[in-house]
Design a protein around this motif. Structure first.
Motif, PDB file in Angstrom:
ATOM      1  N   UNK A 175       0.830  -1.193   0.000  1.00 18.00           N
ATOM      2  CA  UNK A 175       0.000   0.000   0.000  1.00 18.00           C
ATOM      3  C   UNK A 175       0.873   1.256   0.000  1.00 18.00           C
ATOM      4  N   UNK A 176       0.820   2.010  -1.094  1.00 21.84           N
ATOM      5  CA  UNK A 176       1.442   3.322  -1.145  1.00 21.84           C
ATOM      6  C   UNK A 176       0.462   4.348  -0.578  1.00 21.84           C
ATOM      7  N   UNK A 177       0.988   5.375   0.092  1.00 21.11           N
ATOM      8  CA  UNK A 177       0.098   6.415   0.615  1.00 21.11           C
ATOM      9  C   UNK A 177       0.725   7.796   0.440  1.00 21.11           C
ATOM     10  N   UNK A 178      -0.148   8.773   0.174  1.00 19.66           N
ATOM     11  CA  UNK A 178       0.244  10.166  -0.019  1.00 19.66           C
ATOM     12  C   UNK A 178       0.129  10.887   1.325  1.00 19.66           C
ATOM     13  N   UNK A 179       1.258  11.334   1.866  1.00 18.37           N
ATOM     14  CA  UNK A 179       1.272  11.907   3.208  1.00 18.37           C
ATOM     15  C   UNK A 179       0.510  13.235   3.284  1.00 18.37           C
ATOM     16  N   UNK A 180       0.642  14.079   2.273  1.00 18.93           N
ATOM     17  CA  UNK A 180      -0.081  15.354   2.279  1.00 18.93           C
ATOM     18  C   UNK A 180      -1.580  15.139   2.259  1.00 18.93           C
ATOM     19  N   UNK A 181      -2.043  14.198   1.415  1.00 18.42           N
ATOM     20  CA  UNK A 181      -3.476  13.929   1.332  1.00 18.42           C
ATOM     21  C   UNK A 181      -3.996  13.276   2.608  1.00 18.42           C
ATOM     22  N   UNK A 182      -3.163  12.492   3.254  1.00 16.62           N
ATOM     23  CA  UNK A 182      -3.568  11.934   4.551  1.00 16.62           C
ATOM     24  C   UNK A 182      -3.860  13.063   5.537  1.00 16.62           C
ATOM     25  N   UNK A 183      -2.983  14.045   5.568  1.00 14.62           N
ATOM     26  CA  UNK A 183      -3.179  15.175   6.482  1.00 14.62           C
ATOM     27  C   UNK A 183      -4.442  15.947   6.135  1.00 14.62           C
ATOM     28  N   UNK A 184      -4.681  16.162   4.830  1.00 18.25           N
ATOM     29  CA  UNK A 184      -5.885  16.870   4.401  1.00 18.25           C
ATOM     30  C   UNK A 184      -7.154  16.127   4.809  1.00 18.25           C
ATOM     31  N   UNK A 185      -7.078  14.795   4.813  1.00 17.45           N
ATOM     32  CA  UNK A 185      -8.250  13.978   5.163  1.00 17.45           C
ATOM     33  C   UNK A 185      -8.361  13.734   6.667  1.00 17.45           C
ATOM     34  N   UNK A 186      -7.426  14.276   7.444  1.00 20.35           N
ATOM     35  CA  UNK A 186      -7.485  14.093   8.886  1.00 20.35           C
ATOM     36  C   UNK A 186      -7.028  12.735   9.349  1.00 20.35           C
ATOM     37  N   UNK A 187      -6.085  12.134   8.605  1.00 21.08           N
ATOM     38  CA  UNK A 187      -5.571  10.798   8.933  1.00 21.08           C
ATOM     39  C   UNK A 187      -4.150  10.958   9.467  1.00 21.08           C
ATOM     40  N   UNK A 188      -3.892  10.440  10.645  1.00 15.22           N
ATOM     41  CA  UNK A 188      -2.607  10.678  11.297  1.00 15.22           C
ATOM     42  C   UNK A 188      -1.535   9.653  10.965  1.00 15.22           C
ATOM     43  N   UNK A 189      -1.936   8.451  10.522  1.00 14.62           N
ATOM     44  CA  UNK A 189      -0.965   7.385  10.253  1.00 14.62           C
ATOM     45  C   UNK A 189      -1.559   6.412   9.243  1.00 14.62           C
ATOM     46  N   UNK A 190      -0.709   5.693   8.520  1.00 11.22           N
ATOM     47  CA  UNK A 190      -1.240   4.712   7.570  1.00 11.22           C
ATOM     48  C   UNK A 190      -2.019   3.628   8.297  1.00 11.22           C
ATOM     49  N   UNK A 209     -11.293  13.705  -1.885  1.00 12.33           N
ATOM     50  CA  UNK A 209     -10.062  13.090  -2.384  1.00 12.33           C
ATOM     51  C   UNK A 209     -10.377  11.676  -2.884  1.00 12.33           C
ATOM     52  N   UNK A 210      -9.811  11.307  -4.030  1.00 12.91           N
ATOM     53  CA  UNK A 210      -9.936   9.934  -4.504  1.00 12.91           C
ATOM     54  C   UNK A 210      -9.271   9.015  -3.493  1.00 12.91           C
ATOM     55  N   UNK A 211      -9.995   8.011  -3.027  1.00 12.29           N
ATOM     56  CA  UNK A 211      -9.447   7.139  -1.995  1.00 12.29           C
ATOM     57  C   UNK A 211      -8.344   6.227  -2.491  1.00 12.29           C
ATOM     58  N   UNK A 212      -8.618   5.522  -3.586  1.00 18.22           N
ATOM     59  CA  UNK A 212      -7.679   4.530  -4.088  1.00 18.22           C
ATOM     60  C   UNK A 212      -7.508   4.693  -5.589  1.00 18.22           C
ATOM     61  N   UNK A 213      -6.330   5.078  -6.011  1.00 15.71           N
ATOM     62  CA  UNK A 213      -6.035   5.145  -7.440  1.00 15.71           C
ATOM     63  C   UNK A 213      -5.997   3.719  -7.975  1.00 15.71           C
ATOM     64  N   UNK A 214      -6.851   3.421  -8.937  1.00 16.11           N
ATOM     65  CA  UNK A 214      -7.028   2.029  -9.370  1.00 16.11           C
ATOM     66  C   UNK A 214      -7.011   1.933 -10.882  1.00 16.11           C
ATOM     67  N   UNK A 215      -6.203   0.994 -11.403  1.00 15.96           N
ATOM     68  CA  UNK A 215      -6.161   0.736 -12.834  1.00 15.96           C
ATOM     69  C   UNK A 215      -6.742  -0.621 -13.146  1.00 15.96           C
ATOM     70  N   UNK A 216      -8.063  -0.686 -13.305  1.00 16.41           N
ATOM     71  CA  UNK A 216      -8.737  -1.968 -13.483  1.00 16.41           C
ATOM     72  C   UNK A 216      -8.736  -2.504 -14.894  1.00 16.41           C
ATOM     73  N   UNK A 217      -8.138  -1.759 -15.830  1.00 20.44           N
ATOM     74  CA  UNK A 217      -8.111  -2.249 -17.205  1.00 20.44           C
ATOM     75  C   UNK A 217      -7.229  -3.483 -17.325  1.00 20.44           C
ATOM     76  N   UNK A 218      -6.227  -3.592 -16.453  1.00 21.54           N
ATOM     77  CA  UNK A 218      -5.393  -4.786 -16.477  1.00 21.54           C
ATOM     78  C   UNK A 218      -5.208  -5.377 -15.070  1.00 21.54           C
ATOM     79  N   UNK A 219      -4.239  -4.881 -14.291  1.00 19.61           N
ATOM     80  CA  UNK A 219      -3.872  -5.599 -13.071  1.00 19.61           C
ATOM     81  C   UNK A 219      -4.208  -4.893 -11.760  1.00 19.61           C
ATOM     82  N   UNK A 220      -4.622  -3.631 -11.826  1.00 20.63           N
ATOM     83  CA  UNK A 220      -4.826  -2.878 -10.602  1.00 20.63           C
ATOM     84  C   UNK A 220      -5.897  -3.446  -9.695  1.00 20.63           C
TER      85      UNK A 220
END
Length: 446
Positions: A175-190, A209-220
């Motif tokens: 799981x990759x996570x965006x630290x700035x967006x976590x702060x914007x969403x009020x999330x303190x830790x992964x 904010x988009x929760x999960x960037x997902x590429x469902x055309x193939x493997x996401x």
């Protein structure tokens, strides 16, 4: 890097390579007799590296820089052994190797691919079990990584029987996570559990904010769904199904719950509206540009994501079902097998053992892989440090699971198309799982 080469480079023995099985020629049934020098098919074997000059050939398709560096480092340690590498483009590798392994000019060592597991049943690769015992590979390599490289006498069921290859570098989906967006969403830790992850996805939605960037055309979608399956189902039963063990069934209450949660995430708008029309590669690019709080993806994208995002990105294992559960993550390895026609099997086995060495760990890390000898990985910073820590956790918990499409040659298409239907709300979770079981049964029998 193209999508095909990127996936091939890091794990696509199943994800793409297994689909090439149909194109390959069927190996003969005659079983070549290994050299008397170092037969590894039932008896003691030597771990002594031959003192006389030896030249080995190594056929491969992934990461020429890393493979050449491993060959050079082994030669530096054992100057009497020279390894000549033979690179083949991934699109041609499976078919080409099938031909060469059954010929009189078979390479001594060859990169393994799940589509080639039946070479063992044809007697074309060495059963490495005796070398495993002699070298103590059970203490040098992660058990879960070695078990992925075992195959039964039919050449169809993985996770049991003969060891036919040794890992030279692991991949891991997390799981990759965006630290700035976590702060914007009020999330303190992964998130440290699936429940926390679901709560965080809802917080992201509430913050626009988009929760999960997902590429469902193939493997996401496959990676995200497999993450939930890893966390919410019995690990042993899940591995048995992927490996093709008799009687395995994916239509269980836990699997339905995991798939239902994935479907709920889609219904609640945690994925981009264009998810089914987006590739995994494009979803990684979108995430790196700030479109998405989370991304479920492998270590193969870490360098590019880290270059774009710097200290704003983090990586962790896909969260388990609860904080008390052990970590489980999807992955595979670039790995190597020995031809049964090789006249220098002892030297070839020494190279396989070298893959667990501290020297090899540095080369594997520099090549973008996670070394099987996790503790020997070189110091790292940023996203690479996160990957190092995640790899150590997975290895410590023996939590590596194969990619789900390893279950059968036709499984990838059913997984991809079926998950697209689930995301679109056109297929119920149980119906999706039943469609997978049908493909499984067609290959393995009822």
């Amino acid at each position: 890097m193209t999508m095909a080469s990127r996936k091939a480079k890091f794990v696509a023995a199943g994800t793409i390579g297994i689909a090439l099985l149909i194109a390959g020629c069927t190996p003969g049934t005659a079983k070549p007799t290994p050299s008397d020098q170092s037969s590894a098919t039932g008896g003691e074997v030597s771990t002594a590296v031959p003192s006389d000059p030896v030249t080995l050939t190594l056929a491969f398709t992934d990461n020429p820089e890393m493979t050449d560096a491993l060959a050079a480092a082994f030669h530096e340690k054992y100057p009497q052994v020279t390894i000549e590498t033979q690179f083949t483009q991934f699109a041609d590798y499976v078919k080409s190797l099938r031909l060469s392994m059954s010929s009189d000019s078979a390479p001594d060592i060859a990169q393994y691919n799940a589509a080639l597991k039946d070479l063992s049943a044809a007697g074309l690769v060495v059963d490495l079990t005796d070398y495993e015992n002699a070298y103590g590979w059970d203490t040098k390599f992660p058990k879960s990584a070695l078990d992925m490289l075992r195959v039964d006498e039919t050449g169809k069921i993985l996770g049991t029987g003969s060891l036919i290859a040794v890992p030279g570098g692991l991949s891991l989906v997390g799981l990759y996570y965006n630290k700035d967006l976590m702060e914007q969403a009020g999330i303190s830790a992964p998130p440290t559990s699936v429940d926390e992850l679901t709560v965080d996805l809802e917080k992201a939605k509430a913050a626009g904010i988009t929760g999960l960037s997902l590429g469902g055309l193939d493997y996401g979608s496959l990676h995200a769904w497999a993450g939930l399956m890893n966390s919410m189902t019995n690990t042993s039963d899940w591995r048995d199904w992927i490996n093709g063990k008799g009687g395995a069934d994916i239509v269980t209450a836990d699997a339905i719950a995991a798939t239902t949660l994935f479907a709920d995430w889609a219904k609640k708008g945690y994925f981009p509206e264009s998810a089914n029309g987006t590739t995994e590669a494009d979803s990684a690019v979108a995430f790196a540009k700030g479109d998405g709080l989370f991304l479920v993806d492998g270590n193969w994208d870490a360098a590019a994501i880290g270059e774009t995002m710097g200290d704003n990105v983090g990586f962790t294992v896909f969260p388990p079902n609860s904080n008390s559960n052990k970590a489980v993550g999807t992955g595979f390895s670039v790995s190597y097998m020995i031809s049964s026609k090789s006249e220098n099997q002892a030297a070839a086995a020494a190279f396989l053992d070298f893959l667990s060495s501290p020297e090899a760990a540095v080369i594997e890390s520099n090549g973008g892989f996670l070394p099987p000898n996790a503790k020997a990985a070189p110091p790292a910073t940023g996203i690479q440090a996160d990957l190092k820590a995640a790899n150590e956790t997975i290895v410590s918990d023996d939590g590596l699971t194969p990619f789900p499409d390893f279950a059968a040659p036709a499984m990838l298409d059913s997984l991809t198309s079926g998950l697209q239907q689930v995301v679109a709300g056109r297929m119920e979770p149980k119906e999706f799982l039943e469609s997978l079981q049908k493909v499984w049964t067609a290959y393995h029998g009822g």
